[in-house]
Design a protein around this motif. Structure first.
Motif, short mmCIF file in Angstrom:
data_model
loop_
_atom_site.label_atom_id
_atom_site.label_comp_id
_atom_site.label_asym_id
_atom_site.label_seq_id
_atom_site.Cartn_x
_atom_site.Cartn_y
_atom_site.Cartn_z
N PRO A 135 0.82 -1.22 0.00
CA PRO A 135 0.00 0.00 0.00
C PRO A 135 0.85 1.27 0.00
O PRO A 135 1.96 1.29 0.56
CB PRO A 135 -0.80 -0.12 1.31
CG PRO A 135 -0.79 -1.57 1.64
CD PRO A 135 0.53 -2.08 1.16
N PRO A 136 0.36 2.34 -0.61
CA PRO A 136 1.11 3.60 -0.64
C PRO A 136 1.52 4.09 0.75
O PRO A 136 2.62 4.60 0.93
CB PRO A 136 0.13 4.57 -1.31
CG PRO A 136 -0.72 3.70 -2.19
CD PRO A 136 -0.87 2.42 -1.43
N ALA A 137 0.65 3.96 1.75
CA ALA A 137 0.95 4.47 3.08
C ALA A 137 2.16 3.78 3.70
O ALA A 137 2.93 4.40 4.44
CB ALA A 137 -0.26 4.30 4.00
N VAL A 138 2.35 2.51 3.39
CA VAL A 138 3.49 1.76 3.93
C VAL A 138 4.79 2.30 3.35
O VAL A 138 5.78 2.51 4.07
CB VAL A 138 3.32 0.26 3.64
CG1 VAL A 138 4.57 -0.52 4.05
CG2 VAL A 138 2.09 -0.29 4.36
N ILE A 139 4.81 2.52 2.05
CA ILE A 139 5.99 3.08 1.39
C ILE A 139 6.26 4.49 1.90
O ILE A 139 7.40 4.85 2.24
CB ILE A 139 5.79 3.09 -0.13
CG1 ILE A 139 5.52 1.67 -0.65
CG2 ILE A 139 7.01 3.70 -0.83
CD1 ILE A 139 5.03 1.63 -2.09
N ALA A 140 5.21 5.29 1.97
CA ALA A 140 5.37 6.70 2.37
C ALA A 140 5.88 6.82 3.79
O ALA A 140 6.65 7.74 4.10
CB ALA A 140 4.04 7.43 2.21
N ALA A 141 5.49 5.91 4.68
CA ALA A 141 5.95 6.00 6.07
C ALA A 141 7.46 5.78 6.15
O ALA A 141 8.18 6.53 6.83
CB ALA A 141 5.22 4.96 6.93
N PHE A 142 7.97 4.78 5.46
CA PHE A 142 9.42 4.57 5.45
C PHE A 142 10.14 5.74 4.79
O PHE A 142 11.19 6.18 5.25
CB PHE A 142 9.77 3.27 4.73
CG PHE A 142 9.52 2.03 5.54
CD1 PHE A 142 10.12 1.86 6.77
CD2 PHE A 142 8.69 1.02 5.07
CE1 PHE A 142 9.90 0.70 7.53
CE2 PHE A 142 8.47 -0.13 5.80
CZ PHE A 142 9.07 -0.29 7.03
N TRP A 143 9.56 6.25 3.73
CA TRP A 143 10.15 7.38 3.00
C TRP A 143 10.27 8.59 3.93
O TRP A 143 11.30 9.27 3.97
CB TRP A 143 9.25 7.69 1.81
CG TRP A 143 9.83 8.58 0.75
CD1 TRP A 143 11.07 9.12 0.69
CD2 TRP A 143 9.15 9.00 -0.44
NE1 TRP A 143 11.21 9.87 -0.45
CE2 TRP A 143 10.05 9.81 -1.16
CE3 TRP A 143 7.87 8.78 -0.96
CZ2 TRP A 143 9.70 10.40 -2.38
CZ3 TRP A 143 7.53 9.36 -2.17
CH2 TRP A 143 8.44 10.16 -2.87
N GLY A 144 9.22 8.84 4.69
CA GLY A 144 9.25 9.97 5.61
C GLY A 144 10.21 9.77 6.76
O GLY A 144 10.97 10.69 7.13
N LEU A 145 10.22 8.58 7.36
CA LEU A 145 11.09 8.34 8.50
C LEU A 145 12.56 8.31 8.13
O LEU A 145 13.42 8.78 8.88
CB LEU A 145 10.71 7.02 9.18
CG LEU A 145 9.43 7.01 10.00
CD1 LEU A 145 9.14 5.61 10.53
CD2 LEU A 145 9.53 7.99 11.17
N GLU A 146 12.87 7.76 6.97
CA GLU A 146 14.28 7.57 6.61
C GLU A 146 14.95 8.86 6.15
O GLU A 146 16.14 9.05 6.40
CB GLU A 146 14.41 6.50 5.52
CG GLU A 146 14.06 5.10 5.98
CD GLU A 146 15.06 4.53 6.98
OE1 GLU A 146 16.20 5.04 7.05
OE2 GLU A 146 14.70 3.58 7.69
N SER A 147 14.22 9.74 5.47
CA SER A 147 14.90 10.94 4.93
C SER A 147 14.01 12.16 4.86
O SER A 147 14.40 13.15 4.24
CB SER A 147 15.44 10.64 3.52
OG SER A 147 14.38 10.57 2.57
N ASP A 148 12.82 12.12 5.47
CA ASP A 148 11.85 13.19 5.27
C ASP A 148 11.67 13.48 3.78
O ASP A 148 11.79 14.61 3.32
CB ASP A 148 12.23 14.44 6.06
CG ASP A 148 11.43 14.57 7.34
OD1 ASP A 148 10.31 14.00 7.40
OD2 ASP A 148 11.91 15.21 8.28
N PHE A 149 11.39 12.42 3.05
CA PHE A 149 11.08 12.49 1.62
C PHE A 149 12.21 13.12 0.82
O PHE A 149 11.98 13.90 -0.11
CB PHE A 149 9.75 13.22 1.41
CG PHE A 149 8.63 12.60 2.19
CD1 PHE A 149 7.99 11.47 1.74
CD2 PHE A 149 8.24 13.13 3.42
CE1 PHE A 149 6.97 10.87 2.48
CE2 PHE A 149 7.23 12.54 4.16
CZ PHE A 149 6.58 11.41 3.68
#
Length: 430
Positions: A135-149
């Motif tokens: 799901p998009p939310a799963v990818i986006a959460a890691f993206w945000g936590l790892e580098s703030d997008f």
């Protein structure tokens, strides 16, 4: 990530506390003069100097298919930096309440940013979900936590970090493999050596892939012929989905983490990630959703996760939650990542504990670990940090003393162990 991600879990916790800056990659620069290796660095390489060791790594890279052209291009960046090794050896893990960490890292602004990114890049997210089931939310959460997008990917030369850690004895074999993988990234045209800028531990890109995972899971989602996880949002989305699906074995169409409310008489020994029961069983035991709604009366297996014991937040952790603990085995990080994903997907904020949850001070938690070791339990490293092995040992001792076995170390447990060290049960948990 997968087997290597846990090695830098502590660093992730520390790095994630920094406010992401708005700057992107720094301009390419030639590496500074290297700092000399410490004398002990050669001890695991039959006394070989760094230059001799590096020559052997280059030979291994060529044998693995890396071209001489790439070796020549990368050579100016393959220099030793004792400062990198010092950072690796000096990394500090710190204990922190889950509610504090999640309150900061899964803050409303990051949830909103995640939702905004799923809308902005909706075609890439839709393609990734169709192809990989993530799901998009799963990818986006890691993206945000790892580098703030993508705003905070690190600022150190990757090749220097990798080869320095490869020469050091602590994890030499792992980082030799990562160095060769980085050379393969260059060889296939994804990145140039001077573009490879990231964390001091050698991770690259907006979701912080180690080079081996970059080689194995990065995909070209924008069709430009390169797998660019530093600058291409589409490549980041597709590659992260590929890694979660195929590297972390995501189960398509299944949930990952849901907040619940637990009754005061729950059999606490069942509250563990190693214990799975159907949702119907948890419902019969009095577990509900936070607002009191009943759980579905079905056979979907789940574990009850209590990151702060029975008085703190409670979650149902489904089999897909294993992807989070594989990404980073810190329970605080993995639970926060799963919670943030649920928030991006539309879940309500988690309830605050009705009363503050007491946490043992660092020195007392370390003392408890020492007492558990003396009693025959394996707590991993005695470091004053509540890792999974320590939680397992705490639960076993709670059961022995007839205390609520929620894996949360308490002053009462410590007092019991202080008072009966000589009679402490002998057991071994491996």
């Amino acid at each position: 990530m997968v087997q290597t991600r846990f090695l830098i879990a502590a660093v992730t916790l520390v790095a994630c506390t920094a406010t992401a800056s708005a700057q992107m990659l720094p301009p390419p620069a030639r590496p500074a003069a290297p700092k000399a290796p410490s004398p002990r660095a050669a001890s695991c390489h039959n006394g070989a100097s760094f230059d001799r060791f590096l020559a052997e790594v280059k030979q291994q890279a060529v044998a693995a298919g890396v071209s001489q052209r790439t070796i020549a291009e990368a050579s100016p960046y393959l220099v030793y930096d004792q400062g990198i090794v010092n950072r690796d050896r000096g990394q500090r893990v710190f204990g922190q309440l889950f509610t504090e960490f999640a309150g900061r890292m899964a803050a409303p602004y990051r949830m909103q940013n995640g939702q905004q990114h799923t809308k902005q890049y909706a075609p890439a997210f839709a393609r990734a979900e169709k192809e990989y089931g993530v799901p998009p939310a799963v990818i986006a959460a890691f993206w945000g936590l790892e580098s703030d997008f993508g705003a905070n990917m690190g600022n150190l030369p990757t090749l220097k970090s990798l080869v320095s850690l490869a020469y050091d004895c602590r994890r030499s074999e792992m980082f030799v493999g990562e160095t060769i993988a980085a050379l393969k990234i260059i060889d296939r045209g994804d990145l140039h050596p001077d573009e490879m800028i990231g964390s001091w531990a050698g991770e690259l890109g907006q979701t912080q892939f180690l080079p081996v995972h970059y080689v194995n899971y990065a995909v070209d989602y924008d069709g430009d012929g390169r797998r660019d996880l530093l600058r291409s949002p589409a490549d980041v989305i597709g590659s992260t989905a590929n890694y979660i699906a195929n590297g972390l074995k995501w189960r398509r169409g299944e949930p990952w983490l849901e907040e619940i409310r637990v009754p005061p008489n729950l059999p606490w020994e069942k509250t563990d990630l190693t214990v799975r029961e159907p949702r119907s069983t948890w419902a019969q035991l009095g577990v509900t959703y936070p607002d009191g709604r009943p759980l579905p009366n079905d056979n979907l297996a789940a574990s009850v996760l209590l990151p702060m014991g029975r008085f703190g937040p409670a979650f149902l952790a489904y089999p897909n939650f294993a992807a989070y603990t594989e990404w980073n085995n810190s329970l605080i990080y993995s639970t926060t990542a799963g919670y943030l994903a649920s928030r991006i997907a539309g879940a309500a904020p988690m309830r605050k504990p009705s009363t503050p949850v007491a946490q043992l001070p660092f020195n007392e938690l370390k003392e408890l670990q020492q007492l558990l070791v003396r009693a025959g339990y394996n707590v991993g490293k005695v470091d004053g940090v509540l890792g999974q092995q320590s939680r397992t040992a705490v639960k076993a001792m709670q059961i022995k003393y007839g205390l609520p076995a929620d894996s949360w170390p308490t002053a009462e447990l410590l007092a019991r162990m202080r008072g009966s060290t000589a009679q402490a049960p002998q057991a071994t948990i491996r």
